[in-house]
Design an enzyme around this catalytic site. Structure first.
Site, mmCIF file in Angstrom:
data_model
loop_
_atom_site.group_PDB
_atom_site.id
_atom_site.type_symbol
_atom_site.label_atom_id
_atom_site.label_comp_id
_atom_site.label_asym_id
_atom_site.label_seq_id
_atom_site.Cartn_x
_atom_site.Cartn_y
_atom_site.Cartn_z
ATOM 1 N N GLY A 226 0.947 5.131 -15.800
ATOM 2 C CA GLY A 226 0.306 4.476 -15.143
ATOM 3 C C GLY A 226 -0.282 5.684 -14.391
ATOM 4 N N ALA A 227 0.557 7.169 -14.410
ATOM 5 C CA ALA A 227 0.206 7.934 -13.847
ATOM 6 C C ALA A 227 -0.319 9.597 -14.650
ATOM 7 C CB ALA A 227 1.229 8.595 -12.614
ATOM 8 N N SER A 228 0.957 9.493 -15.984
ATOM 9 C CA SER A 228 0.068 10.729 -16.746
ATOM 10 C C SER A 228 0.290 10.363 -18.096
ATOM 11 C CB SER A 228 1.354 11.136 -16.372
ATOM 12 O OG SER A 228 2.832 10.733 -17.029
ATOM 13 N N THR A 229 -0.632 10.495 -18.587
ATOM 14 C CA THR A 229 -0.311 10.507 -20.085
ATOM 15 C C THR A 229 0.338 11.873 -21.556
ATOM 16 O OG1 THR A 229 -1.700 10.118 -22.261
ATOM 17 C CG2 THR A 229 -2.504 11.504 -20.470
ATOM 18 N N GLN A 230 0.632 11.111 -22.144
ATOM 19 C CA GLN A 230 1.500 12.312 -23.074
ATOM 20 C C GLN A 230 0.855 12.206 -24.603
ATOM 21 O OE1 GLN A 230 3.065 11.795 -19.597
ATOM 22 N NE2 GLN A 230 3.627 9.770 -20.937
ATOM 23 N N GLU B 275 9.037 13.515 -21.441
ATOM 24 C CA GLU B 275 8.863 11.806 -21.094
ATOM 25 C C GLU B 275 7.865 11.846 -22.681
ATOM 26 O OE1 GLU B 275 6.546 10.775 -17.881
ATOM 27 O OE2 GLU B 275 5.933 8.937 -18.987
HETATM 28 N N1 LIG Z 1 1.789 -6.178 -19.832
HETATM 29 C C1 LIG Z 1 0.865 -5.569 -19.477
HETATM 30 N N2 LIG Z 1 -0.658 -6.320 -19.612
HETATM 31 C C2 LIG Z 1 -1.164 -5.424 -18.632
HETATM 32 N N3 LIG Z 1 -1.634 -3.900 -18.344
HETATM 33 C C3 LIG Z 1 0.105 -3.510 -18.411
HETATM 34 C C4 LIG Z 1 1.028 -4.226 -18.735
HETATM 35 N N4 LIG Z 1 2.358 -3.604 -18.777
HETATM 36 C C5 LIG Z 1 1.570 -1.888 -18.130
HETATM 37 N N5 LIG Z 1 0.496 -2.137 -18.333
HETATM 38 C C6 LIG Z 1 -1.211 -1.271 -17.399
HETATM 39 O O1 LIG Z 1 -0.658 0.004 -18.662
HETATM 40 C C7 LIG Z 1 -0.661 1.449 -17.883
HETATM 41 C C8 LIG Z 1 0.901 2.035 -18.344
HETATM 42 O O2 LIG Z 1 1.519 1.119 -17.726
HETATM 43 P P1 LIG Z 1 3.008 1.781 -17.707
HETATM 44 O O3 LIG Z 1 3.799 0.840 -17.641
HETATM 45 O O4 LIG Z 1 3.498 2.609 -18.862
HETATM 46 O O5 LIG Z 1 3.190 2.743 -16.930
HETATM 47 P P2 LIG Z 1 4.524 3.469 -16.081
HETATM 48 O O6 LIG Z 1 5.456 4.007 -16.595
HETATM 49 O O7 LIG Z 1 4.600 2.731 -14.842
HETATM 50 O O8 LIG Z 1 3.621 4.617 -15.422
HETATM 51 P P3 LIG Z 1 3.792 6.284 -15.435
HETATM 52 O O9 LIG Z 1 5.278 6.347 -17.320
HETATM 53 O O10 LIG Z 1 2.846 6.545 -15.634
HETATM 54 O O11 LIG Z 1 4.762 6.333 -14.093
HETATM 55 C C9 LIG Z 1 -0.644 1.209 -16.164
HETATM 56 O O12 LIG Z 1 -1.714 1.615 -16.087
HETATM 57 C C10 LIG Z 1 -0.313 -0.925 -15.800
HETATM 58 O O13 LIG Z 1 -0.970 -0.777 -15.145
#
Ligand SMILES: Nc1ncnc2c1ncn2[C@@H]1O[C@H](COP(=O)(O)OP(=O)(O)OP(=O)(O)O)[C@@H](O)[C@H]1O
Length: 556
Positions: A267-271, A232
């Site tokens: 949402g669940a991990s940071t890289q 990722e």
């Molecule tokens: N358009 C947006 N406006 C506000 N917050 C957002 C938006 N898109 C994502 N986020 C927030 O940013 C964070 C990261 O979102 P992202 O969609 O990248 O995570 P994800 O791909 O679902 O998670 P992971 O990759 O860890 O499984 C989340 O906490 C989400 O709620």
């Protein structure tokens, strides 16, 4: 204290509002981690079992769909110029990889066709479908890839089969215009699941279901798999440097070009992925690429459970577990109040429920708006002590000092953009603004466009980001300006483009052979010269022939 005008609440992209996140269904708090290996899911899926990061917490996640309403992220983009390549070679650390998983596949190309590719991003907070389009054999054997569509449903990847269905039902309506009907069946389609799925105990079952669902659609579905944290991070790094064209520029001017690092907050991990100035001493965090004839030795690490949503959940649980915890939340605005059940509080594998916790009771959480206490509570989620073996990030994970410029995207961008802090603001201004917002009371009328959740979490999320970047990843006042908070570089920045480029052989390990093309004027001159020479030869031969004939007459 400087005051920064707050940006209008960030509402996703031009295509619609980011919907308020649906609350998770209650779940039991114990269970097994994702199995460390899984068999191929589909005949075409040669993916390798995903290795799970060290911080994999125990605990099952509840099954169940979380349907969301499909929405467009943004209108189709005009193709932009970029430089992909022909084939990919990627070696991640010293791990044993099934080359088949990453070696890529050839795309069916017809000279007059522009192939498409689809990638599902099954994240912990949302699922999206990205449509890419590219032309091969342009510009010295390289091509052009662009994102033509993105559509998304909010909802966790545990509800993937239904989410995928709604995405596919929704997206092809647009795709009918952008993907010609005769090309749809040969459009390679991939599904990559990220940290949410790494946390899910029933991940395999979900992927089988989703593979069935996507398999019913007229696309060339090539499999669903869970990306490792390292992948990722690495594919995010490739996306950033591909879109900025640093990979090709590096090949052309090796000394002058520096690649950028990638910071991704899901949402669940940071890289975190970057090219350090020193050799990476830990095999688990080292990544090697050979792209366009250049070797890259990178540092990459993914922290599971330290994505924004999960970190906020861990914080809430930590505050609840403080002895004599009163339900006071120092990062929530003063005057904010909500009731949550213990089941909700502990419904994540990232949060460990005390053995005494019974799921029934309802807790009242009250915001106290106390920035200092908030910062302290957030710091308690991390262990900043490094082991003897060298410099570290946090939780004892080796990390060389950060170096060079970084692109910070996903959650990093969204949370800071909401506070108008993404445009190269100084660290002191960022600090002051976060302090100000954390000190505030609950006044939704000031932000009528923002969701309740967004307002509630603004202080927590921005303070968390600051702690993660400064104390966790060890940026400081000097290196802070090298972080660029962005969402797009023409295209959406995330791991999906890098994943697609790799699986479709679009980045060569060796530089594309230059096609030496003569300028038009030289062509014309050469053709004229050839024509003149031919005419001269013809005249010469005719003259010789006439001469011979006249000699013959004389002899007669
Ligand atoms: N358009 C947006 N406006 C506000 N917050 C957002 C938006 N898109 C994502 N986020 C927030 O940013 C964070 C990261 O979102 P992202 O969609 O990248 O995570 P994800 O791909 O679902 O998670 P992971 O990759 O860890 O499984 C989340 O906490 C989400 O709620």
């Amino acid at each position: 204290m400087p005051s920064v005008p707050l940006h209008p609440p960030h509402l996703g992209t031009s295509c619609g509002e980011w919907p308020p996140r649906p609350s998770r269904p209650p779940a039991p708090a114990h269970g097994a981690c994702l199995p460390p290996a899984r068999p191929p899911l589909l005949p075409g899926d040669r993916s390798q079992p995903s290795s799970i990061e060290g911080q994999q917490p125990p605990g099952p996640a509840p099954p169940g769909a979380c349907p969301g309403s499909p929405r467009w992220l943004r209108p189709p983009l005009r193709p932009r110029r970029a430089r992909p390549g022909l084939s990919a070679y990627l070696e991640l650390g010293a791990r044993s990889w099934d080359k088949g998983c990453l070696a890529g596949v050839a795309l069916p190309l017809a000279p007059d066709q522009q192939p498409y590719g689809l990638v599902f991003d099954a994240g912990s907070t949302h699922t999206s479908l990205y449509t890419y389009q590219w032309r091969a054999n342009k510009e010295n054997g390289t091509g052009i890839v662009s994102q033509v569509e993105a559509c998304s449903v909010s909802g966790e990847c545990r509800g993937l089969p239904s989410l995928s269905r709604s995405l596919l039902d929704c997206c092809p309506k647009l795709s009918q215009q952008s993907i010609p009907a005769e090309q749809q069946r040969e459009t390679p389609t991939y599904l990559g699941a990220t940290a949410g799925m790494r946390l899910l105990s029933k991940a395999e079952q979900v992927l089988v279901e989703v593979s069935k669902a996507i398999g019913e659609y007229p696309v060339d579905f090539r499999g669903a798999r869970i990306l490792t944290g390292s992948e990722e991070g690495s594919f995010g790094w490739i996306t950033v440097n591909y879109l900025l064209e640093t990979l090709v520029k590096k090949w052309e001017h090796p000394q002058d070009i520096e690649v950028l690092g990638a910071l991704d907050l899901g949402g669940a991990s940071t890289q975190i992925t970057f090219q350090p100035g020193v050799p990476v001493e830990d095999r688990n965090t080292s990544v090697f690429f050979r792209l366009y004839g250049t070797n890259y030795s990178l540092y990459s690490h993914s922290y599971l459970c330290y994505g924004q949503s999960q970190a906020l959940k861990m914080l809430l649980a930590a505050l609840h577990q403080v002895p004599q915890g009163t339900g006071a939340h120092p990062c929530y605005p003063q005057g904010y109040q909500e009731n949550i059940t213990v089941a909700e509080l502990y419904d994540s594998p990232c949060v460990h429920a005390p053995s005494s916790a019974s799921p029934g009771p309802v807790l009242t959480v009250t915001g106290t708006g106390d920035p200092a206490a908030c910062a302290t509570a957030i710091r308690s989620l991390f262990n900043f002590t490094c082991r003897a073996q060298g410099p570290c990030g946090f939780n004892g994970v080796y990390q060389p000092p950060v170096r060079g410029q970084f692109f910070a995207f996903s959650g990093f961008y969204h949370s800071l953009h909401f506070l108008n802090l993404t445009g190269g603001r100084s660290l002191s201004l960022v600090n002051a603004t976060i302090m100000q917002i954390c000190n505030s009371s609950w006044k939704q009328e000031l932000f009528p466009m923002a969701s309740r959740t967004q307002l509630r979490d603004t202080c927590t999320a921005s303070s968390y980001i600051l702690t993660l970047l400064l104390k966790g990843y060890k940026f400081n006042i000097t290196t802070w300006p090298s972080i660029h908070f962005i969402q797009q570089v023409g295209e959406y920045v995330g791991w999906t483009l890098g994943y697609m480029l790799n699986l479709t052989n679009m980045i060569p390990s060796e530089p594309p052979t230059a096609v030496t093309e003569l300028p038009r004027s030289i062509w014309i001159a050469a053709t004229l010269l050839l024509a003149i020479m031919l005419i001269l030869i013809f005249c010469l031969l005719t003259a010789m022939c006439c001469h011979r004939n006249s000699l013959g007459y004389e002899q007669l």
